[in-house]
Enzyme design. Structure first.
Site, PDB file in Angstrom:
ATOM      1  N   SER A   1      57.159  34.517  48.788  1.00 42.53           N
ATOM      2  CA  SER A   1      56.189  34.837  49.561  1.00 42.53           C
ATOM      3  C   SER A   1      56.716  34.616  51.051  1.00 42.53           C
ATOM      4  O   SER A   1      56.179  35.682  52.269  1.00 42.53           O
ATOM      5  CB  SER A   1      55.034  34.455  49.543  1.00 42.53           C
ATOM      6  OG  SER A   1      55.009  33.035  49.640  1.00 42.53           O
TER       7      SER A   1
ATOM      8  N   HIS B   1      52.572  37.811  44.155  1.00 47.33           N
ATOM      9  CA  HIS B   1      52.915  39.034  45.406  1.00 47.33           C
ATOM     10  C   HIS B   1      53.525  40.167  44.831  1.00 47.33           C
ATOM     11  O   HIS B   1      54.419  40.876  45.371  1.00 47.33           O
ATOM     12  CB  HIS B   1      53.982  38.094  46.103  1.00 47.33           C
ATOM     13  CG  HIS B   1      52.922  37.362  47.093  1.00 47.33           C
ATOM     14  ND1 HIS B   1      52.278  37.533  48.355  1.00 47.33           N
ATOM     15  CD2 HIS B   1      52.718  35.967  47.111  1.00 47.33           C
ATOM     16  CE1 HIS B   1      51.714  36.584  49.133  1.00 47.33           C
ATOM     17  NE2 HIS B   1      51.991  35.504  48.104  1.00 47.33           N
TER      18      HIS B   1
ATOM     19  N   LYS C   1      44.715  39.059  45.667  1.00 47.40           N
ATOM     20  CA  LYS C   1      45.891  39.866  46.743  1.00 47.40           C
ATOM     21  C   LYS C   1      45.496  41.361  46.493  1.00 47.40           C
ATOM     22  O   LYS C   1      44.475  41.801  46.869  1.00 47.40           O
ATOM     23  CB  LYS C   1      47.104  39.165  46.492  1.00 47.40           C
ATOM     24  CG  LYS C   1      47.432  37.650  46.921  1.00 47.40           C
ATOM     25  CD  LYS C   1      48.669  37.346  46.813  1.00 47.40           C
ATOM     26  CE  LYS C   1      48.932  36.146  47.651  1.00 47.40           C
ATOM     27  NZ  LYS C   1      48.261  34.948  47.085  1.00 47.40           N
TER      28      LYS C   1
END
Length: 394
Positions: free
Chosen positions: A183, A211, A242
């Site tokens: 990330s 991610h 996310k």
């Protein structure tokens, strides 16, 4: 006794401030979106949230959460195995398994908990975990809880991974653990090569795809889909916090027997409250949106390509890649912090990242693209970076 500790803490905090590493929290006065209001100021464009698909304030997710509150209540007040399981929890686990192409899925309060409860449940002193050196803190902490022997290989270095596999040849079971996307850099793990080595040396593969899930790969199913190894990865962990709505919650998905054992022995699962029904319902709505249209993926990829192209033409130092995490390398921590402040003055909300989040001398502004951004938003951000650079030089 606390007096002595207090003095040490104050001294340590003063050192952090003096080094330009103090991390202040800015308070957002609006829902999370492409544009937010920071404090009492005007709205600014947000280029630092993990809101990849722009779903954090999507009307369909908000409505799904409201409907769930009316039907299922506010909270569970229980862990899953006592009286904390409702139909939406089982439905979300089923939907995630179908989406990821896995046999079963177990929900957690966060992906941090999913990783924290994984390794000690499955592996003992006779086993080995081989972990990428830049793995997320939750993997590192989860590995520490396990009695398994620990090996670490250099980031994305397949030769070093092979050396660690050879060095751990006497272990009963070996598990290779990696982030799908790192990330701080936006770099991808080479899952095809990792799976090849795992096959050659009879090892398991675990990927934290926080991610990536929702937007990486042809249909957004993450790095295993991107590299064509969905059937070769044994364990996938990820987050709902996310791309899949941005609230909270995590999961472990993979082989059926692994998930079943986690339900019996994984401590964060057994001793933490169930996910709130509203979050569970909103996550299902997010999967519905992804399954019905590829528009969000296309918009995110277009925004990412535009920002990379314009920033490169303007002479900024970007880490290479195609991921919507786009680090703008600055180097000095104080300069990264100053540039972030200048950008905020121009209506662009970003954060400077410095040690200990990234190595000394590698400070950066980690920008993150979102499908919620318009083309004008992206162009405005690039223009602001150029103006901030000129102000720092002047």
């Amino acid at each position: 006794m606390y007096g002595a500790m207090r003095d040490d803490l104050r001294s340590g905090l003063d050192e952090i401030r003096a080094a330009g590493l103090y991390k202040a929290e800015r308070v957002i006065g609006t829902p999370q979106n492409a544009a937010v209001r920071v404090g009492a100021g005007d709205e600014v464009l947000n280029f630092c949230a993990n809101n990849y698909l722009g779903l954090a304030d999507h009307p369909k997710l908000v409505q799904a959460a409201k409907d769930a509150l009316d039907r299922w209540g506010f909270g569970m007040a229980s862990v899953r195995f006592i009286c904390g399981t409702q139909e939406p929890h089982k439905e979300l686990e089923k939907r995630l398994s179908e989406f990821l192409g896995t046999e079963d899925t177990i929900l957690y309060s966060s992906c941090f908990d999913a990783n924290g409860g994984l390794f000690e449940t499955l592996l003992g002193a006779e086993d080995a975990i081989i972990s990428d050196e830049l793995n997320h803190a939750s993997i590192i902490d989860g590995v520490r809880l396990s009695k398994a022997r620990r090996y670490r290989y250099k980031n994305r270095d397949m030769d070093d991974l092979e050396r660690q596999l050879k060095d751990s040849a006497d272990a009963r079971y070996r598990l290779i653990a990696t982030d799908g996307v790192f990330s701080m850099d936006g770099y991808l793990a080479q899952l095809d090569e990792i799976c090849d080595l795992a096959d050659r040396y009879d090892a398991l593969v675990m990927v934290d795809d926080s991610h990536a899930v929702g937007f990486t790969g042809p249909t957004g199913r993450g790095t295993p889909e991107l590299f064509g190894v969905q059937d070769r990865v044994d364990i996938v962990t990820g987050t709902l916090g996310k791309a899949l709505g941005g609230a909270s919650g995590g999961y472990t998905s993979g082989r059926a027997e692994i998930v079943e054992m986690l339900r019996q022995r994984s401590r964060p699962y057994l001793f933490s409250n169930s996910l709130a029904p509203s979050i569970t319902a909103a996550a299902i709505a997010a999967l519905d949106l992804l399954s019905s249209s590829g528009e969000l993926l296309e918009r995110l990829r277009a925004n990412t390509a535009l920002f990379r192209s314009r920033m490169t033409e303007a002479g900024f130092d970007l880490l290479p890649g195609e991921h919507p995490i786009i680090p703008v390398m600055i180097g000095d921590a104080a300069e990264a912090s100053r540039m972030a402040d200048l950008l905020l003055e121009q209506g662009i909300y970003v954060i400077g990242f410095s040690y200990p989040v990234v190595p000394h001398g590698k400070a950066r502004i980690r920008t993150q693209m979102s499908a919620a951004h318009s083309t004008d938003d992206v162009n405005r951000a690039v223009d602001a970076f150029i103006a901030a650079r000129e102000a720092m030089r002047g």
